[in-house]
Design a protein around this motif. Structure first.
Motif, PDB file in Angstrom:
ATOM      1  N   GLU A 188      16.861  -0.318  18.457  1.00 20.44           N
ATOM      2  CA  GLU A 188      17.188  -0.367  19.875  1.00 20.44           C
ATOM      3  C   GLU A 188      18.580  -0.962  20.074  1.00 20.44           C
ATOM      4  O   GLU A 188      18.960  -1.922  19.407  1.00 20.44           O
ATOM      5  CB  GLU A 188      16.155  -1.196  20.633  1.00 20.44           C
ATOM      6  CG  GLU A 188      14.785  -0.537  20.728  1.00 20.44           C
ATOM      7  CD  GLU A 188      13.845  -1.293  21.638  1.00 20.44           C
ATOM      8  OE1 GLU A 188      14.312  -2.246  22.307  1.00 20.44           O
ATOM      9  OE2 GLU A 188      12.651  -0.952  21.684  1.00 20.44           O
ATOM     10  N   PRO A 190      21.063  -2.448  23.162  1.00 21.92           N
ATOM     11  CA  PRO A 190      21.068  -2.846  24.572  1.00 21.92           C
ATOM     12  C   PRO A 190      21.828  -1.847  25.430  1.00 21.92           C
ATOM     13  O   PRO A 190      22.942  -1.433  25.088  1.00 21.92           O
ATOM     14  CB  PRO A 190      21.765  -4.218  24.545  1.00 21.92           C
ATOM     15  CG  PRO A 190      21.491  -4.747  23.167  1.00 21.92           C
ATOM     16  CD  PRO A 190      21.517  -3.542  22.269  1.00 21.92           C
ATOM     17  N   GLY A 191      21.224  -1.464  26.529  1.00 24.52           N
ATOM     18  CA  GLY A 191      21.865  -0.533  27.453  1.00 24.52           C
ATOM     19  C   GLY A 191      21.644   0.929  27.135  1.00 24.52           C
ATOM     20  O   GLY A 191      22.047   1.794  27.921  1.00 24.52           O
TER      21      GLY A 191
END
Length: 260
Positions: A188, A190-191
């Motif tokens: 993952e 961020p954003g």
């Protein structure tokens, strides 16, 4: 065999030649050479005294793998793979030779393309118009201003943008996957609503890029796609093909270097 420490870039077939005047990490840049191990070879260089996960060395490492990969399949090592000596490298390569051959066959003639998808941030009004819940929340915040209300509204808008971007990405994923021989989700980011890597035959790489560009232009009000590639096939060589020491914290730095 040499007894000094060895920096390892990747593994290739022993009968292939490296690109001319190939240099790698360090300042001054160290010369890259082949260390034969039966019908395989490791692309190696001397270990610089000041090896750190700096951008210049991270990019030099990646450039070596891209240049080698342009002439022959290469199993890429992560930045900072260091062995105590050439004997250690040779033993490790020989011990896993069968797996190395299989991996070289799997990635031969292919490249890694990474796609990250981020919600478009410039079309919030259309999002609110299409979401009755958001409209009610916005009206409540306007009628009863508060810090908590603004936080709730911000979170709701961010969530709505992310859901809209995710739905848009689902429309293009089948086409991208059809152009690739393999597909994996990355960690993952961020954003991002998607971080995925595709193993794409070299003959399809421009078609793959064209699909991403066409979709980005058509759906710019919902999602932004960021394509990085060609890359060494890191995501499709698992586990790490050569156990060895590592220097610094390369994983985070590698991601930053690739992102530019």
């Amino acid at each position: 065999m040499e007894t000094s420490r060895v920096y390892v870039y990747g593994i290739v077939h022993a009968d292939r030649a490296l690109p001319p005047e190939l240099t790698g990490v360090g300042r001054p840049a160290t010369a890259v050479r082949l260390l034969p191990v039966g019908d395989l070879a490791a692309a190696v260089s001397d270990v610089p005294d000041d090896l750190r996960p700096r951008r210049r060395d991270l990019m030099a490492h990646q450039d070596v793998l891209l240049r080698v990969g342009s002439v022959t399949p290469v199993l890429p090592m992560r930045f900072g793979m260091v062995a105590d000596d050439a004997v250690t490298v040779a033993r490790a390569v020989d011990r896993a030779a069968v797996g190395h051959h299989e991996a070289l066959e799997r990635i031969g003639g292919r490249t890694e393309m990474n796609v990250k998808a981020m919600p478009a941030q410039d079309h919030v009004e259309s999002l609110v118009r299409g979401d009755a819940g958001l409209r009610r929340l916005l009206a409540d915040v306007r009628n009863h201003p508060s810090y908590e209300g603004n936080v709730r509204l911000g979170e709701a808008v961010a969530g709505g943008l992310a859901r809209r971007a995710t739905a848009a990405v689902e429309d293009v994923l089948p086409e991208l996957r059809a152009l690739a021989d393999a597909f994996v989700h990355g960690p993952e980011v961020p954003g991002c609503v998607l971080n995925a890597s595709f193993l794409v035959p070299e003959g399809r790489s421009e078609r793959f890029r064209a699909v991403v560009e066409r979709f980005t232009a058509a759906r710019s009000d919902h999602v932004e796609l960021r394509l990085t590639g060609p890359l060494p096939c890191y995501s499709f060589v698992t586990p790490e093909p050569l156990p060895a020491g590592r220097t610094g914290d390369p994983t985070r730095a590698e991601r930053a270097a690739v992102a530019g």
